[in-house]
Design an enzyme around this catalytic site. Structure first.
Site, mmCIF file in Angstrom:
data_model
loop_
_atom_site.group_PDB
_atom_site.id
_atom_site.type_symbol
_atom_site.label_atom_id
_atom_site.label_comp_id
_atom_site.label_asym_id
_atom_site.label_seq_id
_atom_site.Cartn_x
_atom_site.Cartn_y
_atom_site.Cartn_z
ATOM 1 N N CYS A 97 46.400 43.832 48.280
ATOM 2 C CA CYS A 97 45.627 42.840 47.562
ATOM 3 C C CYS A 97 44.677 42.020 48.416
ATOM 4 C CB CYS A 97 46.555 41.956 46.741
ATOM 5 S SG CYS A 97 45.717 41.218 45.333
ATOM 6 N N ARG A 134 41.927 36.769 34.934
ATOM 7 C CA ARG A 134 42.514 37.403 36.124
ATOM 8 C C ARG A 134 43.158 38.729 35.722
ATOM 9 N NH1 ARG A 134 42.746 34.682 40.697
ATOM 10 N NH2 ARG A 134 44.446 35.907 41.586
ATOM 11 N N HIS A 200 51.561 44.560 44.166
ATOM 12 C CA HIS A 200 52.627 43.733 44.760
ATOM 13 C C HIS A 200 53.950 44.148 44.130
ATOM 14 C CE1 HIS A 200 49.917 40.648 46.465
ATOM 15 N NE2 HIS A 200 49.263 40.641 45.335
HETATM 16 N N1 GLN Z 1 42.749 35.952 46.198
HETATM 17 C C1 GLN Z 1 42.490 37.282 45.809
HETATM 18 C C2 GLN Z 1 42.109 37.411 44.346
HETATM 19 O O1 GLN Z 1 42.367 36.585 43.602
HETATM 20 C C3 GLN Z 1 43.723 38.152 46.131
HETATM 21 C C4 GLN Z 1 44.934 37.731 45.358
HETATM 22 C C5 GLN Z 1 46.212 38.416 45.852
HETATM 23 O O2 GLN Z 1 46.397 38.755 47.023
HETATM 24 N N2 GLN Z 1 47.166 38.600 44.946
HETATM 25 O O3 GLN Z 1 41.567 38.373 43.957
#
Ligand code: GLN
Length: 247
Positions: A97, A134, A200
Protein backbone atom coordinates in the site's frame (compact mmCIF):
# COMPACT_ATOMS: atom_id res chain seq x y z
CA UNK A 1 22.69 -22.76 11.21
CA UNK A 2 24.63 -24.10 8.22
CA UNK A 3 21.63 -24.13 5.80
CA UNK A 4 20.09 -21.18 3.95
CA UNK A 5 19.40 -17.97 5.84
CA UNK A 6 16.81 -15.41 4.68
CA UNK A 7 18.13 -11.89 5.28
CA UNK A 8 15.26 -9.41 5.46
CA UNK A 9 15.40 -5.61 5.56
CA UNK A 10 12.25 -4.00 7.05
CA UNK A 11 12.05 -0.34 6.08
CA UNK A 12 10.37 2.11 8.49
CA UNK A 13 8.85 -0.57 10.75
CA UNK A 14 7.38 2.06 13.10
CA UNK A 15 6.33 4.74 10.58
CA UNK A 16 4.95 2.43 7.89
CA UNK A 17 2.95 -0.24 9.66
CA UNK A 18 -0.84 -0.14 9.45
CA UNK A 19 -3.38 -2.98 9.48
CA UNK A 20 -0.78 -5.27 11.02
CA UNK A 21 1.68 -5.12 8.13
CA UNK A 22 4.36 -6.17 10.63
CA UNK A 23 2.52 -9.52 10.62
CA UNK A 24 4.14 -10.24 7.25
CA UNK A 25 7.56 -10.29 8.91
CA UNK A 26 6.31 -12.60 11.68
CA UNK A 27 4.79 -14.90 9.07
CA UNK A 28 8.00 -15.05 7.00
CA UNK A 29 10.06 -15.76 10.11
CA UNK A 30 7.77 -18.63 11.22
CA UNK A 31 7.61 -20.19 7.76
CA UNK A 32 11.40 -20.12 7.52
CA UNK A 33 12.27 -21.27 11.05
CA UNK A 34 9.69 -24.09 10.98
CA UNK A 35 11.67 -25.47 8.04
CA UNK A 36 15.08 -24.93 9.60
CA UNK A 37 15.80 -21.95 7.36
CA UNK A 38 17.55 -19.13 9.19
CA UNK A 39 15.96 -15.69 9.44
CA UNK A 40 17.92 -12.46 9.92
CA UNK A 41 15.93 -9.23 10.30
CA UNK A 42 17.39 -5.73 9.91
CA UNK A 43 15.06 -2.85 10.78
CA UNK A 44 15.93 0.42 9.01
CA UNK A 45 14.34 3.68 10.10
CA UNK A 46 14.96 7.35 9.37
CA UNK A 47 18.62 8.17 8.53
CA UNK A 48 19.56 4.44 8.34
CA UNK A 49 21.31 3.68 5.06
CA UNK A 50 20.31 0.56 3.07
CA UNK A 51 23.13 -1.63 1.71
CA UNK A 52 21.93 -2.93 -1.66
CA UNK A 53 23.93 -6.16 -1.34
CA UNK A 54 23.18 -7.08 2.28
CA UNK A 55 19.63 -8.49 2.00
CA UNK A 56 17.61 -11.12 0.13
CA UNK A 57 14.24 -9.45 0.72
CA UNK A 58 13.22 -5.83 1.31
CA UNK A 59 9.86 -5.24 2.98
CA UNK A 60 7.89 -2.05 3.66
CA UNK A 61 4.32 -1.59 4.86
CA UNK A 62 1.46 0.86 4.52
CA UNK A 63 1.02 4.35 5.95
CA UNK A 64 -1.35 7.29 6.07
CA UNK A 65 -0.53 10.28 3.85
CA UNK A 66 1.00 12.05 6.88
CA UNK A 67 3.54 9.28 7.49
CA UNK A 68 4.32 8.99 3.79
CA UNK A 69 5.13 12.71 3.81
CA UNK A 70 7.32 12.04 6.85
CA UNK A 71 9.45 9.35 5.23
CA UNK A 72 9.67 10.36 1.56
CA UNK A 73 12.68 12.69 1.84
CA UNK A 74 14.56 10.12 3.89
CA UNK A 75 13.59 7.33 1.48
CA UNK A 76 15.02 9.29 -1.46
CA UNK A 77 18.13 10.39 0.46
CA UNK A 78 19.16 7.16 2.18
CA UNK A 79 17.46 4.16 0.58
CA UNK A 80 15.91 4.64 -2.89
CA UNK A 81 19.12 4.23 -4.94
CA UNK A 82 20.01 1.06 -3.03
CA UNK A 83 16.47 -0.34 -3.39
CA UNK A 84 16.55 0.19 -7.16
CA UNK A 85 20.05 -1.31 -7.39
CA UNK A 86 19.02 -4.32 -5.31
CA UNK A 87 15.87 -4.95 -7.37
CA UNK A 88 17.83 -4.70 -10.62
CA UNK A 89 20.17 -7.30 -9.12
CA UNK A 90 17.28 -9.67 -8.45
CA UNK A 91 16.73 -9.00 -4.75
CA UNK A 92 13.10 -9.71 -3.77
CA UNK A 93 10.89 -6.90 -2.53
CA UNK A 94 7.41 -6.80 -1.02
CA UNK A 95 5.81 -3.36 -0.73
CA UNK A 96 2.34 -2.92 0.74
CA UNK A 97 0.00 0.00 0.00
CA UNK A 98 1.67 3.25 1.13
CA UNK A 99 5.13 1.77 0.43
CA UNK A 100 3.87 0.37 -2.89
CA UNK A 101 2.83 3.91 -3.84
CA UNK A 102 6.18 5.43 -2.75
CA UNK A 103 8.13 2.81 -4.74
CA UNK A 104 6.42 4.04 -7.92
CA UNK A 105 7.28 7.22 -9.83
CA UNK A 106 5.15 9.57 -7.66
CA UNK A 107 2.15 9.73 -5.34
CA UNK A 108 -0.08 12.82 -5.64
CA UNK A 109 -1.77 12.73 -2.26
CA UNK A 110 -5.14 14.06 -1.12
CA UNK A 111 -3.88 17.64 -0.63
CA UNK A 112 -2.56 17.68 -4.19
CA UNK A 113 1.06 17.64 -3.07
CA UNK A 114 3.12 15.32 -5.27
CA UNK A 115 5.50 13.02 -3.38
CA UNK A 116 8.34 11.85 -5.66
CA UNK A 117 8.75 8.07 -5.57
CA UNK A 118 11.75 5.74 -5.45
CA UNK A 119 11.08 4.71 -9.07
CA UNK A 120 11.32 0.96 -8.54
CA UNK A 121 7.99 0.35 -10.29
CA UNK A 122 6.83 1.94 -13.57
CA UNK A 123 3.58 3.25 -12.12
CA UNK A 124 2.10 6.35 -10.50
CA UNK A 125 -0.63 7.04 -7.98
CA UNK A 126 -3.08 9.92 -7.66
CA UNK A 127 -5.55 10.62 -4.88
CA UNK A 128 -8.74 12.07 -6.44
CA UNK A 129 -8.83 14.66 -3.64
CA UNK A 130 -10.35 15.36 -0.24
CA UNK A 131 -13.80 13.88 0.12
CA UNK A 132 -13.32 11.32 -2.64
CA UNK A 133 -14.51 7.81 -1.85
CA UNK A 134 -11.76 5.64 -0.36
CA UNK A 135 -11.09 2.12 -1.64
CA UNK A 136 -12.00 0.28 1.56
CA UNK A 137 -13.05 -3.27 2.32
CA UNK A 138 -12.22 -6.94 2.01
CA UNK A 139 -10.61 -7.90 -1.29
CA UNK A 140 -10.20 -11.14 -3.27
CA UNK A 141 -7.91 -11.33 -6.31
CA UNK A 142 -6.75 -14.07 -8.68
CA UNK A 143 -3.01 -14.58 -9.00
CA UNK A 144 -1.14 -16.67 -11.60
CA UNK A 145 0.91 -18.62 -9.07
CA UNK A 146 3.70 -21.01 -10.18
CA UNK A 147 1.33 -23.87 -9.32
CA UNK A 148 -1.63 -22.36 -11.22
CA UNK A 149 -4.28 -19.71 -10.57
CA UNK A 150 -4.81 -19.06 -6.86
CA UNK A 151 -6.75 -16.52 -4.85
CA UNK A 152 -5.20 -13.91 -2.58
CA UNK A 153 -7.43 -12.51 0.17
CA UNK A 154 -7.12 -9.52 2.45
CA UNK A 155 -8.22 -5.98 3.25
CA UNK A 156 -7.62 -2.68 1.50
CA UNK A 157 -7.97 0.96 2.55
CA UNK A 158 -6.46 3.56 0.24
CA UNK A 159 -7.42 6.87 -1.29
CA UNK A 160 -4.80 6.73 -4.00
CA UNK A 161 -5.55 5.20 -7.41
CA UNK A 162 -2.60 3.55 -9.10
CA UNK A 163 -2.00 3.35 -12.86
CA UNK A 164 0.49 0.81 -14.18
CA UNK A 165 2.99 1.69 -16.92
CA UNK A 166 4.31 -0.71 -19.60
CA UNK A 167 7.34 -1.56 -17.45
CA UNK A 168 5.38 -3.64 -14.92
CA UNK A 169 2.69 -6.32 -14.99
CA UNK A 170 -0.21 -6.61 -12.54
CA UNK A 171 0.23 -8.98 -9.59
CA UNK A 172 -3.37 -10.16 -9.91
CA UNK A 173 -6.90 -9.65 -11.29
CA UNK A 174 -9.60 -8.29 -8.99
CA UNK A 175 -12.45 -10.71 -8.25
CA UNK A 176 -14.02 -8.47 -5.57
CA UNK A 177 -12.81 -5.17 -4.16
CA UNK A 178 -11.00 -2.18 -5.76
CA UNK A 179 -7.36 -3.09 -6.34
CA UNK A 180 -5.12 -0.54 -8.07
CA UNK A 181 -7.86 1.91 -9.03
CA UNK A 182 -11.30 0.30 -8.92
CA UNK A 183 -11.59 0.59 -12.72
CA UNK A 184 -9.14 -1.55 -14.73
CA UNK A 185 -9.49 -4.76 -12.68
CA UNK A 186 -5.79 -4.97 -11.83
CA UNK A 187 -4.24 -5.35 -8.40
CA UNK A 188 -0.65 -4.71 -7.48
CA UNK A 189 2.40 -4.81 -9.69
CA UNK A 190 5.36 -7.07 -10.40
CA UNK A 191 8.79 -6.05 -11.74
CA UNK A 192 11.59 -8.64 -11.65
CA UNK A 193 11.38 -10.10 -8.09
CA UNK A 194 9.66 -7.01 -6.71
CA UNK A 195 5.98 -7.25 -5.73
CA UNK A 196 3.73 -4.32 -4.85
CA UNK A 197 0.18 -4.68 -3.54
CA UNK A 198 -2.65 -2.80 -1.86
CA UNK A 199 -3.53 -5.83 0.24
CA UNK A 200 -3.25 -5.56 4.02
CA UNK A 201 -4.59 -8.03 6.52
CA UNK A 202 -1.75 -8.65 7.11
CA UNK A 203 -1.22 -10.10 3.63
CA UNK A 204 0.94 -13.20 4.03
CA UNK A 205 -0.54 -15.14 7.02
CA UNK A 206 -3.83 -15.80 5.17
CA UNK A 207 -2.03 -16.44 1.84
CA UNK A 208 0.57 -19.16 2.53
CA UNK A 209 1.19 -19.90 -1.17
CA UNK A 210 2.16 -16.27 -1.77
CA UNK A 211 4.30 -16.25 1.39
CA UNK A 212 6.24 -19.29 0.17
CA UNK A 213 6.57 -17.75 -3.28
CA UNK A 214 8.19 -14.66 -1.73
CA UNK A 215 10.54 -16.83 0.37
CA UNK A 216 11.51 -18.98 -2.64
CA UNK A 217 12.14 -15.90 -4.82
CA UNK A 218 14.26 -14.29 -2.11
CA UNK A 219 16.42 -17.37 -1.41
CA UNK A 220 16.90 -18.40 -5.05
CA UNK A 221 19.25 -15.50 -5.84
CA UNK A 222 21.96 -16.74 -3.41
CA UNK A 223 21.12 -20.43 -3.02
CA UNK A 224 19.44 -21.47 -6.28
CA UNK A 225 16.19 -23.39 -5.89
CA UNK A 226 15.57 -24.16 -2.20
CA UNK A 227 12.80 -26.78 -1.83
CA UNK A 228 10.33 -25.64 0.86
CA UNK A 229 9.04 -28.63 2.82
CA UNK A 230 5.26 -28.65 3.34
CA UNK A 231 4.27 -27.30 6.78
CA UNK A 232 1.00 -27.39 8.73
CA UNK A 233 -1.12 -24.67 7.09
CA UNK A 234 -4.54 -25.81 8.32
CA UNK A 235 -5.15 -22.58 10.26
CA UNK A 236 -3.96 -20.46 7.32
CA UNK A 237 -6.20 -22.36 4.90
CA UNK A 238 -9.21 -22.04 7.19
CA UNK A 239 -8.59 -18.27 7.48
CA UNK A 240 -8.23 -18.01 3.69
CA UNK A 241 -11.47 -19.95 3.14
CA UNK A 242 -13.28 -17.78 5.68
CA UNK A 243 -12.11 -14.63 3.87
CA UNK A 244 -13.37 -16.06 0.55
CA UNK A 245 -16.79 -16.58 2.11
CA UNK A 246 -16.89 -12.92 3.20
CA UNK A 247 -17.21 -11.77 -0.46
N1 GLN B 1 -2.03 6.92 2.35
C1 GLN B 1 -2.21 6.12 1.21
C2 GLN B 1 -3.60 6.23 0.62
O1 GLN B 1 -4.47 6.62 1.25
C3 GLN B 1 -1.88 4.66 1.56
C4 GLN B 1 -2.81 4.10 2.60
C5 GLN B 1 -2.33 2.74 3.14
O2 GLN B 1 -1.15 2.42 3.23
N2 GLN B 1 -3.29 1.92 3.56
O3 GLN B 1 -3.81 5.89 -0.48
Amino acid sequence: MSGPVLRVAHLYPRLMNIYGDRGNIMCLRRRCETRGIGFELTELGLRDRLDASAHDLIFAGGAQDREQRGVVDDLLATKADAVREAVEDGVALLAVCGAYQLFGKFYRESSGVELPGAGVFDLHTEHPGEGARRCIGNIVVEWDAPAGVQTIVGFENHGGRTRLGPGVRPLARVRSGFGNNGEDGTEGAVYRNAIGTYIHGSLLPKNPALADHVIALALARRYGHVPLAPIDDRAEERAHAAALRLK
